[in-house]
Design a protein around this motif. Structure first.
Motif, PDB file in Angstrom:
ATOM      1  N   THR A  83     -17.944 -27.485  30.752  1.00  0.00           N
ATOM      2  CA  THR A  83     -18.544 -27.515  32.099  1.00  0.00           C
ATOM      3  C   THR A  83     -19.623 -28.597  32.207  1.00  0.00           C
ATOM      4  N   HIS A  84     -20.374 -28.799  31.105  1.00  0.00           N
ATOM      5  CA  HIS A  84     -21.427 -29.820  31.074  1.00  0.00           C
ATOM      6  C   HIS A  84     -21.773 -30.092  29.614  1.00  0.00           C
ATOM      7  N   TYR A  85     -22.698 -31.024  29.382  1.00  0.00           N
ATOM      8  CA  TYR A  85     -23.107 -31.332  28.013  1.00  0.00           C
ATOM      9  C   TYR A  85     -24.540 -30.863  27.782  1.00  0.00           C
ATOM     10  N   ASP A  86     -24.849 -30.636  26.530  1.00  0.00           N
ATOM     11  CA  ASP A  86     -26.224 -30.373  26.121  1.00  0.00           C
ATOM     12  C   ASP A  86     -26.689 -31.580  25.302  1.00  0.00           C
ATOM     13  N   TYR A  87     -27.746 -32.226  25.785  1.00  0.00           N
ATOM     14  CA  TYR A  87     -28.281 -33.384  25.067  1.00  0.00           C
ATOM     15  C   TYR A  87     -29.698 -33.057  24.620  1.00  0.00           C
ATOM     16  N   HIS A  88     -29.831 -32.653  23.389  1.00  0.00           N
ATOM     17  CA  HIS A  88     -31.124 -32.234  22.837  1.00  0.00           C
ATOM     18  C   HIS A  88     -31.843 -31.269  23.772  1.00  0.00           C
ATOM     19  N   GLY A  89     -31.125 -30.278  24.258  1.00  0.00           N
ATOM     20  CA  GLY A  89     -31.737 -29.258  25.115  1.00  0.00           C
ATOM     21  C   GLY A  89     -31.690 -29.587  26.598  1.00  0.00           C
ATOM     22  N   GLU A  90     -31.301 -30.812  26.944  1.00  0.00           N
ATOM     23  CA  GLU A  90     -31.248 -31.206  28.362  1.00  0.00           C
ATOM     24  C   GLU A  90     -29.819 -30.994  28.880  1.00  0.00           C
ATOM     25  N   ARG A  91     -29.683 -30.433  30.101  1.00  0.00           N
ATOM     26  CA  ARG A  91     -28.359 -30.199  30.686  1.00  0.00           C
ATOM     27  C   ARG A  91     -27.847 -31.499  31.319  1.00  0.00           C
ATOM     28  N   ILE A  92     -26.722 -31.986  30.845  1.00  0.00           N
ATOM     29  CA  ILE A  92     -26.162 -33.252  31.360  1.00  0.00           C
ATOM     30  C   ILE A  92     -24.909 -32.934  32.171  1.00  0.00           C
ATOM     31  N   GLN A  93     -24.941 -33.246  33.463  1.00  0.00           N
ATOM     32  CA  GLN A  93     -23.807 -32.975  34.362  1.00  0.00           C
ATOM     33  C   GLN A  93     -23.015 -34.240  34.648  1.00  0.00           C
ATOM     34  N   GLU A  94     -23.730 -35.389  34.595  1.00  0.00           N
ATOM     35  CA  GLU A  94     -23.106 -36.671  34.941  1.00  0.00           C
ATOM     36  C   GLU A  94     -22.790 -37.438  33.665  1.00  0.00           C
ATOM     37  N   PHE A  95     -21.634 -38.085  33.639  1.00  0.00           N
ATOM     38  CA  PHE A  95     -21.195 -38.779  32.431  1.00  0.00           C
ATOM     39  C   PHE A  95     -22.178 -39.908  32.091  1.00  0.00           C
ATOM     40  N   PRO A  96     -22.742 -39.907  30.879  1.00  0.00           N
ATOM     41  CA  PRO A  96     -23.763 -40.917  30.554  1.00  0.00           C
ATOM     42  C   PRO A  96     -23.168 -42.308  30.325  1.00  0.00           C
ATOM     43  N   GLY A  97     -23.927 -43.317  30.689  1.00  0.00           N
ATOM     44  CA  GLY A  97     -23.469 -44.699  30.519  1.00  0.00           C
ATOM     45  C   GLY A  97     -23.712 -45.221  29.113  1.00  0.00           C
ATOM     46  N   GLU A  98     -24.677 -44.610  28.416  1.00  0.00           N
ATOM     47  CA  GLU A  98     -25.014 -45.144  27.094  1.00  0.00           C
ATOM     48  C   GLU A  98     -24.322 -44.365  25.985  1.00  0.00           C
ATOM     49  N   LEU A  99     -23.657 -45.132  25.139  1.00  0.00           N
ATOM     50  CA  LEU A  99     -22.887 -44.543  24.048  1.00  0.00           C
ATOM     51  C   LEU A  99     -23.766 -43.707  23.131  1.00  0.00           C
ATOM     52  N   SER A 100     -24.996 -44.186  22.877  1.00  0.00           N
ATOM     53  CA  SER A 100     -25.869 -43.474  21.939  1.00  0.00           C
ATOM     54  C   SER A 100     -26.208 -42.091  22.487  1.00  0.00           C
ATOM     55  N   ILE A 101     -26.261 -41.941  23.814  1.00  0.00           N
ATOM     56  CA  ILE A 101     -26.522 -40.618  24.409  1.00  0.00           C
ATOM     57  C   ILE A 101     -25.247 -39.781  24.309  1.00  0.00           C
ATOM     58  N   LEU A 102     -24.122 -40.374  24.703  1.00  0.00           N
ATOM     59  CA  LEU A 102     -22.856 -39.625  24.687  1.00  0.00           C
ATOM     60  C   LEU A 102     -22.554 -39.082  23.287  1.00  0.00           C
TER      61      LEU A 102
ATOM     62  N   PRO B 179     -20.691 -30.449  23.892  1.00  0.00           N
ATOM     63  CA  PRO B 179     -20.044 -29.807  25.039  1.00  0.00           C
ATOM     64  C   PRO B 179     -20.451 -28.341  25.173  1.00  0.00           C
ATOM     65  N   VAL B 180     -20.648 -27.916  26.414  1.00  0.00           N
ATOM     66  CA  VAL B 180     -20.907 -26.495  26.683  1.00  0.00           C
ATOM     67  C   VAL B 180     -19.658 -25.963  27.381  1.00  0.00           C
ATOM     68  N   TYR B 181     -19.120 -24.845  26.870  1.00  0.00           N
ATOM     69  CA  TYR B 181     -17.815 -24.374  27.327  1.00  0.00           C
ATOM     70  C   TYR B 181     -17.883 -23.104  28.161  1.00  0.00           C
ATOM     71  N   ARG B 182     -16.917 -23.002  29.081  1.00  0.00           N
ATOM     72  CA  ARG B 182     -16.600 -21.731  29.735  1.00  0.00           C
ATOM     73  C   ARG B 182     -15.286 -21.279  29.107  1.00  0.00           C
ATOM     74  N   THR B 183     -15.232 -20.006  28.684  1.00  0.00           N
ATOM     75  CA  THR B 183     -13.999 -19.515  28.055  1.00  0.00           C
ATOM     76  C   THR B 183     -13.156 -18.787  29.087  1.00  0.00           C
ATOM     77  N   LEU B 184     -11.895 -19.179  29.173  1.00  0.00           N
ATOM     78  CA  LEU B 184     -10.977 -18.536  30.125  1.00  0.00           C
ATOM     79  C   LEU B 184      -9.834 -17.884  29.348  1.00  0.00           C
ATOM     80  N   PRO B 185      -9.308 -16.791  29.874  1.00  0.00           N
ATOM     81  CA  PRO B 185      -8.184 -16.161  29.165  1.00  0.00           C
ATOM     82  C   PRO B 185      -6.919 -17.002  29.305  1.00  0.00           C
ATOM     83  N   GLY B 186      -6.131 -17.049  28.234  1.00  0.00           N
ATOM     84  CA  GLY B 186      -4.858 -17.764  28.303  1.00  0.00           C
ATOM     85  C   GLY B 186      -3.833 -16.945  29.062  1.00  0.00           C
ATOM     86  N   TRP B 187      -2.623 -17.480  29.254  1.00  0.00           N
ATOM     87  CA  TRP B 187      -1.590 -16.732  29.991  1.00  0.00           C
ATOM     88  C   TRP B 187      -0.451 -16.274  29.077  1.00  0.00           C
TER      89      TRP B 187
END
Ligand code: IMP
Length: 445
Positions: free
Chosen positions: A344-363, A368-376
């Motif tokens: 759903t979003h990223y965690d960057y040293h405790g900061e919530r990242i919603q927008e894709f970062p431009g800098e490779l060193s940040i990425l 990754p922070v996940y939402r778990t969904l049931p399979g079918w």
């Protein structure tokens, strides 16, 4: 009359070939607007698999005009091999195929140059397809490239080639081999000229006139948003602009000429080559998905790295491309899983990242922070109607819509044209019917 761009929303290999093929049945003109034979578009027609690298997938449809636009780079050998392969399968390749006079040529020294550069980079290599794509675009930007239209002026071509080959041989440290390299290039271009002359055209004009004449035009993207030279994970990117905006520069049309933009999205994520992949599945699960999804490069055969669906990536692709609809591929590959993760979003040293970062060193530091969904845990392969989808599969697709901010209008459940759910939208009818009207057997008629 509408024009549609088909664009990859992840790191490529989303299955664009299948949707381009599906749309080709409704359009008159298909235009490739970027890249070269680094692309591998797999299309399955009546059980027969075609892998196209540089020729647009429209070639498989009688009556459709296929165009290799000015934004592409053309390797003469790859072009001739593909044309021969198609003719061998009794597919017409003649007055239905055009190559832009402004497209740049990939020549043997480009491949040599790229092999050297990748070798020199060692463990910092890009993991390119080593087909000379990057060096050909470098020469384009450096204003020393040879273009397809130059084939119509043999004296000019000879003089320019002579100079460039000597320069390249010197840079590559093989100055004494320059005459041999020159002879190789000349022989290649002689053979290519014999085939290509009838296909060379001012394709920007051709597309413009087609639009004016009320024809349906499809702009076929190669590679994908996250491989874009400007918007991708630089430097682990290709050397062109696969994003939807690239259709304007790479085909030579106005932004006003584009009506709809369709984003192709795999139900999970893959990438080939080096560079970050935040949701990468390491270990056994990654292996299982790779095997089940046949995730091996169509161009190079390299195993693709597999990961969970990353909505930070596709949300970003939605913003950069302005997607009207998402078309999901390979849903059936997830059929056997009891649980599915969606980032759903990223965690960057405790900061919530919603927008894709431009800098490779940040990425590289993003978790990754996940939402778990049931399979079918039910087969979906081959389904053609939304009503037949298992409840949890529909819930999964709804979660992707919500997280990415674009409607899922189509879902592919297998490689064949007919293994496609087209009635996903709220209107209950195919988005393609809304864009193009009812399908005709032969749109060129
Ligand atoms: P290049 O396009 O050969 O310069 O390679 C640059 C990067 O883009 C590498 O990571 C390649 O693996 C990747 N790439 C290029 N074409 C494709 C494609 O069609 N699908 C997936 N990845 C690609």
């Amino acid at each position: 009359m509408p024009s549609v761009v088909v664009v990859g929303t992840q790191w490529g290999d989303e299955g664009k070939g299948k949707y381009v093929d599906l749309l080709s049945g409704r359009v008159h003109v298909v235009v490739r607007y970027g890249g070269g034979h680094n692309a591998g578009h797999t299309v399955v027609v009546d059980g027969q698999t075609f892998i196209l690298h540089i020729v647009p997938s429209g070639i498989l449809h009688p009556g459709v005009t296929s165009v290799i636009g000015n934004g592409c780079v053309v390797d003469p050998d790859a072009f001739m091999t593909e044309v021969q392969m198609l003719r061998g399968l009794e597919i017409e390749v003649g007055a239905n195929l055009f190559v832009s006079d402004r497209a740049h040529l990939i020549l043997p020294y480009h491949r040599l140059q790229e092999e050297r550069e990748e070798d020199k980079l060692g463990n910092r290599r890009i993991g390119t397809t080593c087909r000379g794509i990057g060096p050909a675009y470098e020469d384009k930007i450096g204003r020393r490239g040879l273009r397809v239209g130059d084939l119509r002026h043999p004296d000019f071509l000879k003089e320019k080639l002579d100079y460039i080959v000597r320069e390249k041989a010197e840079q590559l440290g093989i100055a004494s081999d320059a005459p041999k390299l020159l002879a190789e290039c000349e022989e290649l271009l002689k053979r290519f000229t014999a085939e290509a002359l009838t296909h060379i055209s001012d394709t920007s004009l051709l597309v413009h006139e087609s639009i004016l004449a009320g024809k349906n035009v499809l702009f076929e993207g190669a590679q994908a948003t996250l491989l874009d030279i400007d918007h991708g994970t630089y430097p682990f990117v290709t050397s062109s602009n696969p994003v939807a905006g690239g259709a304007c520069t790479g085909a030579g049309v106005s932004p006003k000429a584009i009506d709809h933009i369709l984003g192709i999205t795999k139900a999970y994520i893959t990438r080939v080559g080096e560079g970050p992949l935040p949701t990468e599945m390491l270990g056994e699960l990654g292996e299982t998905i790779r095997e089940k999804g046949a995730e091996f490069g169509a161009s190079t055969g390299r195993p693709r790295r597999c990961g969970w669906f990353d909505s930070v990536v596709v949300r970003y692709a939605n913003r950069i491309n302005g997607l009207d609809a998402l078309a999901i591929t390979k849903l059936d590959v997830l059929d056997s899983l009891d649980e599915i993760q969606v980032c759903t979003h990223y965690d960057y040293h405790g900061e919530r990242i919603q927008e894709f970062p431009g800098e490779l060193s940040i990425l590289e530091e993003c978790k990754p922070v996940y939402r778990t969904l049931p399979g079918w845990e039910t087969p979906t392969a081959g389904l053609e109607r939304v009503a037949d989808l298992p409840k949890n599969a529909r819930a999964y697709l709804e979660a992707l819509e919500e997280l990415c901010g674009a409607p899922v209008e189509m879902v592919s459940t297998g490689p064949e044209r007919h293994s496609t759910i087209e009635d996903m939208g709220t209107s209950g009818k195919s988005v393609l019917d809304s864009w193009f009207g009812e399908p005709k057997k032969n749109p060129a008629a």
